[in-house]
Motif scaffolding. Structure first.
Motif, mmCIF file in Angstrom:
data_model
loop_
_atom_site.group_PDB
_atom_site.id
_atom_site.type_symbol
_atom_site.label_atom_id
_atom_site.label_comp_id
_atom_site.label_asym_id
_atom_site.label_seq_id
_atom_site.Cartn_x
_atom_site.Cartn_y
_atom_site.Cartn_z
ATOM 1 N N GLU A 57 74.160 -51.546 -6.874
ATOM 2 C CA GLU A 57 74.615 -52.185 -8.123
ATOM 3 C C GLU A 57 75.765 -53.154 -7.846
ATOM 4 O O GLU A 57 75.811 -54.238 -8.422
ATOM 5 C CB GLU A 57 75.097 -51.133 -9.144
ATOM 6 N N GLU A 58 76.677 -52.753 -6.960
ATOM 7 C CA GLU A 58 77.815 -53.636 -6.642
ATOM 8 C C GLU A 58 77.326 -54.915 -5.965
ATOM 9 O O GLU A 58 77.792 -56.008 -6.259
ATOM 10 C CB GLU A 58 78.777 -52.929 -5.671
ATOM 11 N N VAL A 59 76.368 -54.734 -5.048
ATOM 12 C CA VAL A 59 75.859 -55.892 -4.309
ATOM 13 C C VAL A 59 75.188 -56.868 -5.267
ATOM 14 O O VAL A 59 75.396 -58.079 -5.204
ATOM 15 C CB VAL A 59 74.857 -55.421 -3.223
ATOM 16 N N ALA B 299 75.641 -57.136 -8.439
ATOM 17 C CA ALA B 299 76.528 -57.619 -9.513
ATOM 18 C C ALA B 299 76.972 -59.054 -9.256
ATOM 19 O O ALA B 299 77.304 -59.787 -10.192
ATOM 20 C CB ALA B 299 77.740 -56.698 -9.644
ATOM 21 N N GLY B 300 76.956 -59.458 -8.013
ATOM 22 C CA GLY B 300 77.389 -60.822 -7.682
ATOM 23 C C GLY B 300 76.314 -61.874 -7.902
ATOM 24 O O GLY B 300 76.571 -63.070 -7.753
ATOM 25 N N THR C 193 71.784 -53.840 0.978
ATOM 26 C CA THR C 193 73.120 -53.222 0.855
ATOM 27 C C THR C 193 73.873 -53.146 2.190
ATOM 28 O O THR C 193 75.073 -52.853 2.187
ATOM 29 C CB THR C 193 73.025 -51.774 0.296
ATOM 30 N N ARG D 111 77.547 -53.962 2.670
ATOM 31 C CA ARG D 111 78.023 -54.629 1.447
ATOM 32 C C ARG D 111 78.450 -53.668 0.340
ATOM 33 O O ARG D 111 79.094 -54.098 -0.616
ATOM 34 C CB ARG D 111 76.908 -55.512 0.872
ATOM 35 N N GLY D 112 78.010 -52.430 0.409
ATOM 36 C CA GLY D 112 78.363 -51.479 -0.651
ATOM 37 C C GLY D 112 77.134 -50.976 -1.381
ATOM 38 O O GLY D 112 75.999 -51.170 -0.939
ATOM 39 N N ALA D 113 77.385 -50.352 -2.522
ATOM 40 C CA ALA D 113 76.288 -49.761 -3.311
ATOM 41 C C ALA D 113 75.428 -50.870 -3.912
ATOM 42 O O ALA D 113 75.898 -51.985 -4.152
ATOM 43 C CB ALA D 113 76.872 -48.900 -4.427
#
Ligand SMILES: CC(=O)SCCNC(=O)CCNC(=O)[C@H](O)C(C)(C)COP(=O)(O)OP(=O)(O)OC[C@H]1O[C@@H](n2cnc3c(N)ncnc32)[C@H](O)[C@@H]1OP(=O)(O)O
Ligand SMILES: N[C@@H](CCO)C(=O)O
Length: 391
Positions: A322-324, A326-327, A315, A318-320
């Motif tokens: 789940e967000e990371v 998700a890509g 992370t 890059r962010g949380a």
């Protein structure tokens, strides 16, 4: 595999099994430092098919190496071929003709990590003239390498081998960290990802073990700030680091079952003078693990790969989680070892929960703790055939 012994930095670099090198060129590290002339040493098995769709990248663990399995697929000096064919690989049960990662079907690649001492650029490598006009070993000047840096270097290797997209990237422990970073950094280049006995980021516990190991090496008087290649090597410190690490690689129950409070054969643990007593069997076991590692690994490289493992955090910047994740677009095999007390199964579960889509946490059953990912290769093979390699 044999180890080339001796007292020079170059002689520490063991390259018997390596079949190829790729000059990564200058590599700009996550830190911003530009590592000139980075090189990766690698091994391959099997053949790349015409459309390049059968390539599997295997990522080794902390002090592991590229010799995943017996034999190789590329022409090399006969002596090297002979050694490679004879020497067992660390995932022999999993990789080879007819195995789950079938080298009759897949083109398998494994590269030695940057910072290590098995042929890829590391602290014992000669520094280039722009860093040291006398071209002595990098030693204390070797930069910090993160998991992402290692993956960036492997992307250059992939390009050189003509592999646009890996059928599977898989690894255990720090190898699992690299596999995960591959899926995040290059989602279009990873069809399936295996994260075994690994997690999304190095825990505080892991950082704590890492610090203790680093200090064990740094406090060896022979360490001399890391520039020891012209003298005695800090083997005592490296051995202590390995003892600390090895305890975390096995389970308490296993140590109890195997060694209990037994004395090592012919040694007296009840001697009156405790400083002169004999060893418990578990002490003798750890002594053995320590001297084995000190005989095959460079202390600066140990510090480097230890730092790399400590850097692991998918992370970061890059962010949380789940967000990371998700890509990512690949299929997943996430497996923990039920007795692992270094990368706890709960950490694998946390990763699974954060992945996109419906994912399953798989568990390898082993009494051996973290090293179960090496020891229980047949179980892992079955999991692969049930999941990401079922076709
Ligand atoms: C991904 C990678 O890391 S690949 C690179 C290879 N990795 C390593 O070598 C890491 C270090 N090794 C290990 O972690 C382990 O050896 C594994 C995971 C590979 C295999 O584990 P196991 O088969 O369970 O081996 P175990 O931990 O029991 O160790 C066996 C060794 O301890 C020795 N040993 C056992 N009991 C004692 C004792 N009381 N006193 C001294 N030595 C002992 C054995 O003689 C054997 O020695 P050897 O390895 O020189 O033949
Ligand atoms: N025994 C392995 C475990 C680390 O995950 C190694 O030394 O690389």
């Amino acid at each position: 595999m044999t180890i080339v012994g001796g007292g020079t930095a170059d002689s520490l670099v063991r390259e018997d099994g390596v079949v190829g090198y790729i000059d990564v060129g200058p590599l700009t590290l996550e830190s911003g430092y530009r590592l000139p002339r980075a090189r990766l040493a690698y091994e391959t098995w099997g053949r790349l098919n015409a459309d390049g769709s059968n390539a599997v990248l295997i990522e080794h663990a902390l002090t592991g190496d590229s010799h995943v399995a017996r034999g190789q697929s590329r022409d090399h000096a006969p002596e090297v071929e002979r050694l490679a064919a004879e020497a067992g690989g660390w995932w022999d049960g999993l990789v080879g003709p007819g195995a789950a990662i079938d080298t009759d079907k897949y083109f398998v690649v494994c590269a030695n990590i940057l910072g290590g001492c098995y042929g890829s650029t590391g602290p014992a490598t000669q520094a280039p003239p722009e860093v040291d006009p006398e071209q002595r070993a990098w030693g204390s000047r070797f930069p910090r390498i993160t998991v992402r840096d290692t993956v960036s270097a492997e992307a250059v290797l992939s390009d050189a081998l003509g592999i646009d997209r890996w059928r599977l990237v898989i690894g255990g422990s720090m190898g699992g960290a690299r596999a995960l970073e591959w899926a995040v950094m290059y989602p279009d280049r990873v069809a399936a990802c295996g994260v075994i006995a690994a997690c999304a980021s190095a825990s505080a516990e892991l950082l704590a073990w890492g610090q203790a190991q680093a200090l064990a090496i740094r406090q060896d008087p022979n360490f001399r700030g890391g520039d020891y290649y012209d003298g005695e090597f800090p083997e005592a410190g490296l051995g202590l680091a390995r003892r600390i690490a090895h305890i975390t690689y096995r389970s308490a129950a296993e140590l109890h079952y195997r060694f209990g409070r037994e004395a090592q054969t012919n040694e007296d643990v009840d001697a009156t003078h405790t400083s002169q007593r004999g060893r418990y069997r578990v002490e003798s076991y750890l002594d053995h693990q320590a001297s084995k590692l000190a005989g095959r690994f460079d202390a600066n490289s140990y510090l480097s790969v230890n730092e790399t493992l400590m850097s692991h955090d998918v992370t970061r910047g890059r962010g949380a989680l789940e967000e990371v994740l998700a890509g990512t677009t690949c299929e997943w095999l996430v497996a923990g070892v039920d007795s692992d007390r270094l990368f706890f199964p709960a950490e694998s579960a946390e990763l699974v929960q954060a992945l996109p889509g419906e994912q399953t946490l798989h568990m390898i059953s082993s009494p051996s703790g973290h090293d179960g990912f090496l020891i229980e290769a047949p179980q892992l093979g079955m999991l692969l055939k049930k999941t990401v390699l079922k076709d």
